[in-house]
Write a protein that holds these residues in place. Sequence first.
Motif, short mmCIF file in Angstrom:
data_model
loop_
_atom_site.label_atom_id
_atom_site.label_comp_id
_atom_site.label_asym_id
_atom_site.label_seq_id
_atom_site.Cartn_x
_atom_site.Cartn_y
_atom_site.Cartn_z
N PRO A 1 47.50 41.93 36.98
CA PRO A 1 46.82 40.65 37.23
C PRO A 1 45.84 40.73 38.39
CG PRO A 1 49.15 40.28 36.83
CD PRO A 1 48.97 41.77 36.91
N GLU A 2 46.20 41.49 39.43
CA GLU A 2 45.30 41.60 40.58
C GLU A 2 43.98 42.26 40.20
OE1 GLU A 2 49.57 41.74 41.95
OE2 GLU A 2 48.36 42.75 40.45
N MET A 3 44.04 43.22 39.28
CA MET A 3 42.84 43.96 38.89
C MET A 3 41.89 43.10 38.08
SD MET A 3 44.61 47.59 37.90
CE MET A 3 43.14 48.21 37.06
N ILE A 4 42.44 42.20 37.26
CA ILE A 4 41.56 41.44 36.37
C ILE A 4 41.24 40.05 36.90
CG2 ILE A 4 42.38 42.68 34.36
CD1 ILE A 4 43.94 40.23 33.55
N ALA A 5 41.95 39.60 37.96
CA ALA A 5 41.76 38.23 38.42
C ALA A 5 40.32 37.96 38.83
CB ALA A 5 42.69 37.94 39.60
N GLY A 6 39.66 38.97 39.39
CA GLY A 6 38.29 38.76 39.84
C GLY A 6 37.24 38.93 38.77
N LYS A 7 37.65 39.17 37.51
CA LYS A 7 36.68 39.45 36.46
C LYS A 7 36.64 38.39 35.36
CE LYS A 7 37.18 44.46 37.05
NZ LYS A 7 37.52 45.74 36.37
N VAL A 8 37.62 37.50 35.32
CA VAL A 8 37.71 36.56 34.22
C VAL A 8 37.33 35.16 34.66
CG1 VAL A 8 39.50 37.94 33.11
CG2 VAL A 8 40.15 36.03 34.58
N ASP A 9 37.07 34.30 33.68
CA ASP A 9 36.64 32.94 33.95
C ASP A 9 37.76 31.92 33.83
OD1 ASP A 9 33.99 33.73 34.29
OD2 ASP A 9 33.52 33.51 32.17
N SER A 10 38.91 32.30 33.27
CA SER A 10 39.93 31.30 32.98
C SER A 10 41.31 31.85 33.25
CB SER A 10 39.83 30.85 31.52
OG SER A 10 40.03 31.95 30.65
N LEU A 11 42.24 30.95 33.52
CA LEU A 11 43.61 31.35 33.78
C LEU A 11 44.33 31.80 32.52
CD1 LEU A 11 44.54 28.36 36.09
CD2 LEU A 11 43.84 30.64 36.78
N SER B 1 52.39 41.59 45.31
CA SER B 1 50.97 41.29 45.21
C SER B 1 50.24 41.61 46.50
CB SER B 1 50.77 39.80 44.89
OG SER B 1 49.41 39.47 45.01
N PRO B 2 49.11 42.34 46.41
CA PRO B 2 48.31 42.57 47.62
C PRO B 2 47.55 41.33 48.05
CG PRO B 2 47.18 43.44 45.71
CD PRO B 2 48.52 42.96 45.23
N LEU B 3 47.52 40.31 47.21
CA LEU B 3 46.74 39.11 47.52
C LEU B 3 47.57 38.06 48.26
CD1 LEU B 3 44.94 38.70 44.09
CD2 LEU B 3 44.01 39.69 46.17
N VAL B 4 48.83 37.93 47.85
CA VAL B 4 49.68 36.89 48.44
C VAL B 4 50.97 37.55 48.91
CG1 VAL B 4 50.82 34.70 48.06
CG2 VAL B 4 48.72 35.21 46.83
N GLN B 5 51.17 37.66 50.22
CA GLN B 5 52.36 38.26 50.78
C GLN B 5 53.24 37.18 51.40
OE1 GLN B 5 53.11 41.28 50.39
NE2 GLN B 5 51.18 42.21 49.74
N PRO B 6 54.56 37.41 51.46
CA PRO B 6 55.42 36.41 52.09
C PRO B 6 55.01 36.08 53.52
CG PRO B 6 56.73 38.03 50.89
CD PRO B 6 55.31 38.52 50.88
N SER B 7 54.41 37.05 54.23
CA SER B 7 54.00 36.81 55.61
C SER B 7 52.68 36.06 55.70
CB SER B 7 53.87 38.15 56.35
OG SER B 7 52.89 38.95 55.70
N ARG B 8 52.02 35.88 54.57
CA ARG B 8 50.72 35.19 54.58
C ARG B 8 50.79 33.99 53.65
NH1 ARG B 8 45.49 37.02 51.18
NH2 ARG B 8 44.23 35.20 51.58
#
Length: 595
Positions: free
Chosen positions: A311-321, A550-557
């Motif tokens: 999901p992290e790899m494609i999240a920045g390439k698509v238009d819809s959830l 996930s590299p995008l959302v960490q428990p510390s952030r």
Amino acid sequence: MIFGLVSDALGDAELAGHLPDRAEPARWQRWRGEGAALACELDDAPAALTGFPFAEDGLVVAARGRLDNLAELADALGLERAGSPARVLLAGYRRWLRELGAHLLGDFAIALVEPRTRTLCLIRDRLGVTPLYYARGDWGVAWSCSARALTRLPFVSSAVDEARAASYLVGLSPDPNASFFREVRAVAPGHAVTLRAGGAARRRYWFPAAEPELRLTEGEYAEEFRARFVRAVARCTAGTDRVAATLSGGLDSSSIACAASLLLGKQVDSFSAVFPEFPSCDEREYIEANVAAARLRPTYTDMSAFDLPTPEMIAGKVDSLETLAWYAIAYAQCLRARESGHRVILFGSFGDLVGGGAHTAVDELFARRAWLALARVGARRELRANIRTAGRLFGQEVFPRGVEWYRRRAAECQLRERFPGLRYLSGTPREIRELRDEAIRLDSARPSSRVALHHLELLTSPAAAQEFRVIADVERLAQVTGRHPFVDAELLDWSLRLPLEARHENGHNRWALRSAMRDVVPDAVRLRRDKTDFIPYWSSLRAGWLDRPSPLVQPSRPSRRPGNLPELRVASWELRARWAYGTVLLWTAESEARP
């Protein structure tokens, strides 16, 4: 893809600098002048529109997709048949203005610009097969076939439209003019949008008709359906004798692949997903029956061994959830087709609609006031709980008026009477199949005249737009073009006029299609009564995706809303959509963290 800007606030150099051709300039054609800049990516798909952008006599046109009636349009406009598609479109716009779309057949997104008046007209095909978005502000107007491409402009925010995301999560019908980005709007299917400095005007140019109802013999229904269906497949495969087609064990994809091979004489390369780890999902028995009967060249993808993007790899390439949740099988098929040298792949989208399918059958059940079945599924209670949960997770009253307001509004619009099934039905796949089978039994015993109305509602509902949006995102990732014979305009208009007896027969739905495919699709597939349940595979895929660190959302952030990842996992169970909310959060975080 097409991309363009119209602006008085930006200089010519700045306008040109925003065009998306830096990485591969050889794949893009550009035009710039008088406060406007356009770019079109070269499309080498067979029968695709080419020669854009094109300027003539103060008008500029950019287009993407395919047109099936260019020769007829040229005759009507007094032009040479061998002339460029761009000249045909410009001549058509001068004559018909915003009604141009009503004269076009095919899958298309068109942008027409009058630079001197800073006027932009955007036209999208009837069912929204080809996406088209725009963003506007004090800086001007930008448009593209990709919503994500617009958010890369420095003056267009990539913030997610939270109300749109919540609507998706709880299954409410979204605004067809909205995208998942707050500042990006969509051109609704079958619409033209005209944008000027003073504002925007939307106009619906296509109104499908279901009258008069056809009255033919059973043999005539099958003969007429086959003729129109074969023409639809031929249009989608024009320009090539080697065809790629998705192929499952279902009737729709089987009809396309077998018709292309046996009735059009084309070499068909079929691309199928198989599931050795999930025997209940595997349709190889039916796929191989098609392969043998139609002399197809099969490619099988073992989904348990297929290296899916995260999901992290494609999240920045698509238009819809939706793509994050549902793309896996379609992506595998498209990628294999591209690796085999194809630029076009055929999908069986909306065969249910054209042949007379399960959605209508479910609505027929509700139209007969079978309220006990509705109560058993418990749709109202679940919908109310989902709305409350989604609102709480987003930290705001997403639906401040509550479910009672929506229910009253539905009653005022007579939606319950017109189209109750899809709007209020929820439940397990087994319960839905039971309702469908009972509806077919009732329909066979007591025909109804409501079928065409329900099909019209489906055609203009968000369900169609959602499916095409998913496929459009998958196409972009795999760099192929998807085409959909079942949504051919001529076939659609004719099939809407079919009476119920041509749709349901002897407990079978889609009877017109089944009859038309006699001696084309193997009977083991053509007369199949069961539907494959892919839920075990989907559930495994979703669980694996959400459990990934996930590299995008960490428990510390902590995320801005609704909380960190452990909290998300607990809360998303309440939604009964563990996979869905996880992908929403990943997608939102990526959008907010863009460079």
